[in-house]
Enzyme design. Structure first.
Site, mmCIF file in Angstrom:
data_model
loop_
_atom_site.group_PDB
_atom_site.id
_atom_site.type_symbol
_atom_site.label_atom_id
_atom_site.label_comp_id
_atom_site.label_asym_id
_atom_site.label_seq_id
_atom_site.Cartn_x
_atom_site.Cartn_y
_atom_site.Cartn_z
ATOM 1 N N GLY A 16 0.836 -1.205 0.000
ATOM 2 C CA GLY A 16 0.000 0.000 0.000
ATOM 3 C C GLY A 16 0.867 1.248 0.000
ATOM 4 O O GLY A 16 0.463 2.298 0.506
ATOM 5 N N VAL A 67 -2.460 -7.703 -2.652
ATOM 6 C CA VAL A 67 -2.234 -8.367 -1.362
ATOM 7 C C VAL A 67 -3.322 -9.379 -1.015
ATOM 8 O O VAL A 67 -3.145 -10.168 -0.083
ATOM 9 C CB VAL A 67 -2.101 -7.342 -0.213
ATOM 10 C CG1 VAL A 67 -0.834 -6.523 -0.343
ATOM 11 C CG2 VAL A 67 -3.337 -6.455 -0.105
ATOM 12 N N ASN A 93 0.524 -3.137 5.121
ATOM 13 C CA ASN A 93 -0.251 -1.907 5.352
ATOM 14 C C ASN A 93 -1.418 -1.710 4.395
ATOM 15 O O ASN A 93 -2.389 -1.034 4.736
ATOM 16 C CB ASN A 93 0.731 -0.722 5.243
ATOM 17 C CG ASN A 93 0.019 0.594 5.122
ATOM 18 O OD1 ASN A 93 -0.438 1.159 6.102
ATOM 19 N ND2 ASN A 93 -0.098 1.096 3.889
ATOM 20 N N SER A 146 -6.532 -1.032 12.841
ATOM 21 C CA SER A 146 -7.325 0.200 12.985
ATOM 22 C C SER A 146 -7.968 0.187 14.359
ATOM 23 O O SER A 146 -8.225 -0.890 14.929
ATOM 24 C CB SER A 146 -8.424 0.224 11.916
ATOM 25 O OG SER A 146 -9.365 1.238 12.209
ATOM 26 N N TYR A 159 -15.307 -4.172 7.976
ATOM 27 C CA TYR A 159 -14.022 -3.502 8.242
ATOM 28 C C TYR A 159 -13.521 -3.841 9.649
ATOM 29 O O TYR A 159 -12.360 -4.207 9.841
ATOM 30 C CB TYR A 159 -14.184 -1.990 8.077
ATOM 31 C CG TYR A 159 -12.877 -1.231 8.130
ATOM 32 C CD1 TYR A 159 -12.051 -1.165 7.018
ATOM 33 C CD2 TYR A 159 -12.458 -0.597 9.296
ATOM 34 C CE1 TYR A 159 -10.841 -0.470 7.063
ATOM 35 C CE2 TYR A 159 -11.260 0.089 9.354
ATOM 36 C CZ TYR A 159 -10.455 0.160 8.226
ATOM 37 O OH TYR A 159 -9.263 0.832 8.280
HETATM 38 P P1 NAD Z 1 -4.947 4.928 1.105
HETATM 39 O O1 NAD Z 1 -6.165 4.594 0.317
HETATM 40 O O2 NAD Z 1 -4.417 6.299 1.011
HETATM 41 O O3 NAD Z 1 -3.789 3.880 0.777
HETATM 42 C C1 NAD Z 1 -4.053 2.504 0.651
HETATM 43 C C2 NAD Z 1 -3.152 1.929 -0.430
HETATM 44 O O4 NAD Z 1 -3.392 0.518 -0.493
HETATM 45 C C3 NAD Z 1 -3.465 2.508 -1.822
HETATM 46 O O5 NAD Z 1 -2.274 2.933 -2.442
HETATM 47 C C4 NAD Z 1 -4.096 1.334 -2.563
HETATM 48 O O6 NAD Z 1 -3.830 1.343 -3.962
HETATM 49 C C5 NAD Z 1 -3.446 0.145 -1.865
HETATM 50 N N1 NAD Z 1 -4.228 -1.075 -2.032
HETATM 51 C C6 NAD Z 1 -5.579 -1.221 -1.940
HETATM 52 N N2 NAD Z 1 -5.917 -2.486 -2.209
HETATM 53 C C7 NAD Z 1 -4.768 -3.158 -2.492
HETATM 54 C C8 NAD Z 1 -4.478 -4.493 -2.848
HETATM 55 N N3 NAD Z 1 -5.449 -5.414 -3.009
HETATM 56 N N4 NAD Z 1 -3.186 -4.833 -3.036
HETATM 57 C C9 NAD Z 1 -2.201 -3.922 -2.892
HETATM 58 N N5 NAD Z 1 -2.412 -2.645 -2.581
HETATM 59 C C10 NAD Z 1 -3.697 -2.266 -2.368
HETATM 60 O O7 NAD Z 1 -5.339 4.581 2.612
HETATM 61 P P2 NAD Z 1 -4.512 4.643 3.987
HETATM 62 O O8 NAD Z 1 -5.379 5.340 4.939
HETATM 63 O O9 NAD Z 1 -3.131 5.092 3.796
HETATM 64 O O10 NAD Z 1 -4.569 3.098 4.363
HETATM 65 C C11 NAD Z 1 -3.439 2.360 4.794
HETATM 66 C C12 NAD Z 1 -3.885 1.412 5.879
HETATM 67 O O11 NAD Z 1 -4.275 2.170 7.034
HETATM 68 C C13 NAD Z 1 -5.088 0.542 5.530
HETATM 69 O O12 NAD Z 1 -4.856 -0.778 5.980
HETATM 70 C C14 NAD Z 1 -6.220 1.181 6.320
HETATM 71 O O13 NAD Z 1 -7.241 0.247 6.609
HETATM 72 C C15 NAD Z 1 -5.479 1.633 7.531
HETATM 73 N N6 NAD Z 1 -6.142 2.663 8.316
HETATM 74 C C16 NAD Z 1 -6.386 3.898 7.791
HETATM 75 C C17 NAD Z 1 -7.023 4.862 8.553
HETATM 76 C C18 NAD Z 1 -7.336 6.223 8.026
HETATM 77 O O14 NAD Z 1 -8.141 6.940 8.660
HETATM 78 N N7 NAD Z 1 -6.753 6.651 6.906
HETATM 79 C C19 NAD Z 1 -7.404 4.563 9.871
HETATM 80 C C20 NAD Z 1 -7.152 3.289 10.376
HETATM 81 C C21 NAD Z 1 -6.500 2.351 9.597
#
Ligand code: NAD
Length: 280
Positions: A16, A67, A93, A146, A159
């Protein structure tokens, strides 16, 4: 290898890595002198991350990965090993956000995709990379879960279940690696401003509310990445970087039934009008 230096001069794999928290991990690792394999389903975005790493004077390789596919994660490990040898830090991630689903509404496709991308990814990532880290003899594994995995809020079960699973996998792995120099960390943010709120599995109302909460966050992706890498350096298992996540964690542990009732009152479900159920 001093365990305090896990995130420094590492051979790191970040999934990610094309956006948000994953890109922030990749750039911070480069600042710490690490070589970074930036993996994402969107190869162009991973390549952009590598360009930014190069601007910082670092070294990186972009790899396309899905992933949710075991073979794709195995190919990622092979590509990383070919490029820099055995990895010493793996950050599982990548994830997608889902929100606005109620148990019983029949949206089983949302369940399947969310569990595939958010939980099977971490199962594959830990299963494939742990033996390589053991071979390296030291290092770290960071899994992005999360605060939702602790809260089990109404309206976002797919989720929450996926992230509760990530927490459990991480706790188990930490226990299994207790006698090694491999530190396991599980990151549990609340809301962070990234691109996660625009996915196909979040209804518009939930996405708007989640974006608003994320914009209020005092911490951005860079802060989250720095704190999490520092925590892994120190061998810490849990990272709840934001105050609201810490409150949820303590409240839920102390008074789980009361917590459930408060959450039920605070959240309006999709079929009853406005919803505050969105993932992050
Ligand atoms: P984001 O959407 O900015 O980044 C997520 C990345 O994962 C993207 O680049 C996307 O292309 C990639 N991705 C999605 N599906 C994929 C797959 N099947 N294979 C490979 N890559 C894939 O979001 P983020 O907020 O940076 O998320 C990162 C992690 O943080 C996630 O696991 C999310 O659940 C977790 N998270 C985010 C938040 C928030 O508020 N942003 C809060 C809690 C947890």
């Amino acid at each position: 290898m001093s365990s305090k230096k896990r995130s420094h001069n590492a051979r790191a794999v970040v999934t990610g890595a094309g956006s948000g928290i994953g890109r922030a991990f990749a750039l911070e690792l480069a600042r710490r002198g690490s070589q970074v394999v930036a993996a994402d389903i969107d190869l162009d975005s991973a390549e952009e991350t590598i360009q930014q790493i190069q601007v910082l004077g670092g070294k990186g390789l972009a790899v396309e990965v899905d992933v949710s596919s075991e073979s794709s994660v195995r190919n990622l490990a092979d590509a990383a090993e070919q490029w820099f040898g055995l990895p010493t830090l793996v950050i599982n991630n990548a994830g997608i956000g889902t929100g606005g689903t109620v148990i019983g509404d029949g949206k089983l496709d949302v369940w399947r995709r969310t569990i595939d991308v958010n939980l099977w990814s971490v199962i594959y990532g830990t299963d494939v990379f742990t033996p390589l880290l053991k071979q390296a003899g030291y290092g770290g594994i960071i899994n992005t879960a999360s605060a939702a995995g602790i809260a089990s809020a109404p309206g976002m079960a797919p989720y929450s279940v996926s992230k509760a699973g990530v927490i459990s996998v991480s706790e188990t792995l930490a226990a299994e690696l207790h006698r090694t120099d491999i530190a396991v960390t599980v990151l549990c943010p609340s809301f962070v401003p990234t691109n996660i709120f625009s996915g196909e599995f979040i209804d518009a109302r939930s996405a708007a509310e989640a974006k608003r909460l994320a914009e209020e966050s005092k911490l951005g992706p860079d802060d989250i990445a720095r704190r999490t890498l520092d925590a892994n350096d120190k061998g810490r298992l849990y990272v709840l970087p934001q105050a609201d996540a810490k409150v949820v964690w303590r409240f839920k542990r102390l008074l789980p039934v009361v917590f459930g009732k408060v959450a039920a009152r605070a959240v309006k479900l999709p079929d009853s009008g406005a919803t505050r159920t969105a993932s992050g």
